[in-house]
Design a protein around this motif. Structure first.
Motif, short mmCIF file in Angstrom:
data_model
loop_
_atom_site.label_atom_id
_atom_site.label_comp_id
_atom_site.label_asym_id
_atom_site.label_seq_id
_atom_site.Cartn_x
_atom_site.Cartn_y
_atom_site.Cartn_z
N ASN A 38 -1.30 8.69 -1.39
CA ASN A 38 -0.69 7.50 -0.78
C ASN A 38 0.57 7.13 -1.56
OD1 ASN A 38 -1.41 5.94 -3.09
ND2 ASN A 38 -3.41 5.48 -2.20
N GLU A 39 1.28 6.17 -1.05
CA GLU A 39 2.52 5.73 -1.71
C GLU A 39 2.33 4.37 -2.38
OE1 GLU A 39 5.40 7.50 -2.11
OE2 GLU A 39 4.08 9.09 -1.35
N LEU B 99 1.83 2.10 -5.36
CA LEU B 99 2.10 2.18 -6.80
C LEU B 99 1.03 1.41 -7.56
CD1 LEU B 99 4.17 3.24 -8.90
CD2 LEU B 99 5.25 0.98 -8.79
N CYS B 100 0.29 2.11 -8.41
CA CYS B 100 -0.72 1.48 -9.25
C CYS B 100 -0.02 0.78 -10.42
CB CYS B 100 -1.68 2.56 -9.78
SG CYS B 100 -3.03 1.92 -10.81
N LYS C 37 1.67 5.06 -11.68
CA LYS C 37 1.50 6.28 -10.89
C LYS C 37 1.00 5.93 -9.49
CE LYS C 37 0.43 8.92 -15.06
NZ LYS C 37 1.77 9.51 -15.17
N LYS C 38 1.02 6.92 -8.61
CA LYS C 38 0.57 6.73 -7.24
C LYS C 38 -0.70 7.56 -6.99
CE LYS C 38 5.25 5.95 -5.44
NZ LYS C 38 6.31 6.43 -4.51
N THR D 19 -6.16 2.20 -6.37
CA THR D 19 -5.28 1.71 -5.29
C THR D 19 -6.02 1.60 -3.96
OG1 THR D 19 -4.49 3.94 -4.68
CG2 THR D 19 -3.24 2.73 -6.37
#
Length: 403
Positions: A255-256, A258-259, A263-264, A269
């Motif tokens: 997914n996109e 952002l944690c 990072k993604k 998330t």
């Protein structure tokens, strides 16, 4: 010099240092074994009877140990039995959450004497937030009848990466070069022990909660974020640098989003309170209805938890979606650790079976049946209290080197 003065004296050396370590060993033995005789202590500590007797006399004079009288004997002279005095020493536990703190006081025998939860507080990586935390702790100490010099340690739980051996925090209050615990000690005047919140909650639950004889336990802290405390063979597992348990940052999704770690695709998330809150607001914005009657911008995680427990359909369905994602991650843990017990804690544990049952279903779907069949899934018994219990006990154990 009393024990209370000795234990805070970093300049001790030679015979004085050796004696304070023996005193700690005696207290540790009583803590783990219970009341014992001088003969028991001699055997356990490999010390002579006169030496143990001298150490006990010092601890008796300081009020830490009590002579509980004669023990039953099958013959000969009945020996005296000695043990700890519960009210001789105390420990404070502080569990720092995103929007509040829980704080409590325990005695030397692990009894929680006072407990206060949900004191309003806003956690931020600023000096102002740290100063506010100090003030809350000082106010709690002022409210106690306990003399401050009998409070031997304060355990403080923070989220993120904590190295408890060095006293460094790499997330909250990470703006000084000195170890955070030393900075806190200078301000509070009491020895401070930092711990990751999930580790402390795991230890609290393991010591005084739902755990019943299991030696290998995983504790999931499902709150705004997602944490993990690991207990292997009755001991907290820290890893090489103290950072074991970063479960929420396993890269599981494409997914996109952002944690907060930068990072993604992290599990957190799509399997955490933040995800639940985000998805619930998106569903409201799409036109779905809920019993929560307020501006979606002002909805908090606590509102959704309350709605779930009041049978709000949208809240229950959104929680179930989140729990399925979380169950996939837990299935991975089961395949790796094959634990006896997994405890679900954190704020979302208050939803009970609404959370546990979808997790169990996902585990059955995604993990190996031969591995998961012996793993029990239970909700935390201590709830919000687990972090404070763990912080108190860990600070006690670290003051006295209790294994």
């Amino acid at each position: 010099m009393t024990f209370f003065e000795e234990i805070n004296n970093d300049s001790l050396a030679g015979v004085a240092l050796k004696n304070i370590n023996i005193k700690k060993a005696v207290i540790s033995y009583f803590a783990n074994t219970g009341n014992s005789t001088i003969a028991d202590l001699c055997k356990e500590l490999a010390l002579s009877a006169p030496k143990v007797n001298n150490i006990l006399n010092d601890l008796l004079a300081d009020g830490l140990v009590k002579d509980y009288g004669k023990v039953e004997s099958t013959g000969g002279r009945k020996p005296n039995i000695y043990g700890l005095v519960a009210e001789s020493a105390f420990f404070i536990g502080v569990d720092v959450k995103k929007t509040h703190i829980n704080i409590g006081l325990s005695d030397l025998k692990k009894n929680i004497i006072k407990y206060t939860e949900h004191l309003p507080y806003q956690l931020a990586n600023t000096q102002e937030s740290l100063d506010e935390l100090y003030e809350l702790i000082r106010n709690f100490i002022k409210s106690l009848k306990t003399p401050k010099d009998k409070i031997l340690g304060i355990g403080i739980n923070l989220s993120g990466r904590i190295n408890y051996t060095t006293g460094n925090s790499y997330n909250a209050f990470h703006f000084n070069k000195k170890p955070l615990n030393k900075i806190m000690e200078s301000s509070l005047g009491i020895k401070v022990f930092l711990e990751n919140d999930s580790n402390a909650m795991a230890f609290g639950e393991f010591s005084s909660g739902v755990v019943n004889g299991e030696k290998n336990v995983l504790f999931l802290n499902v709150d705004y974020g997602l944490g993990l405390g690991i207990i292997i063979n009755n001991q907290l597992y820290y890893g090489k640098s103290g950072f074991a348990g970063e479960f929420g940052h396993i890269p599981m999704f494409k997914n996109e989003v952002l944690c907060y770690c930068g990072k993604k695709g992290c599990l957190e998330t799509e399997a955490s309170g933040n995800y639940l809150l985000r998805m619930f607001k998106e569903k409201l914005a799409s036109g779905l209805a809920s019993s929560i009657n307020r501006d979606p911008k002002n909805i908090q995680l606590e509102d959704i938890i309350k709605a779930v427990n009041q049978d709000d359909t949208l809240a229950i369905e959104t929680l179930a979606d989140m729990a399925d994602n979380l169950g996939r991650g837990i299935a991975l843990l089961i395949n790796i650790f094959n634990p006896e017990l997994i405890v679900i804690g954190g704020s979302l544990a208050a939803t009970g079976d609404y959370l546990r049952l979808p997790i169990r279903s996902a585990i059955n779907k995604y993990s190996l049946s031969l591995v998961n069949v012996d793993t029990k899934i239970q909700i935390s018994q201590l709830g919000e209290k687990s972090g404070v219990v763990g912080a108190c006990l860990l600070s006690r154990n670290r003051v006295f080197n209790i294994a």
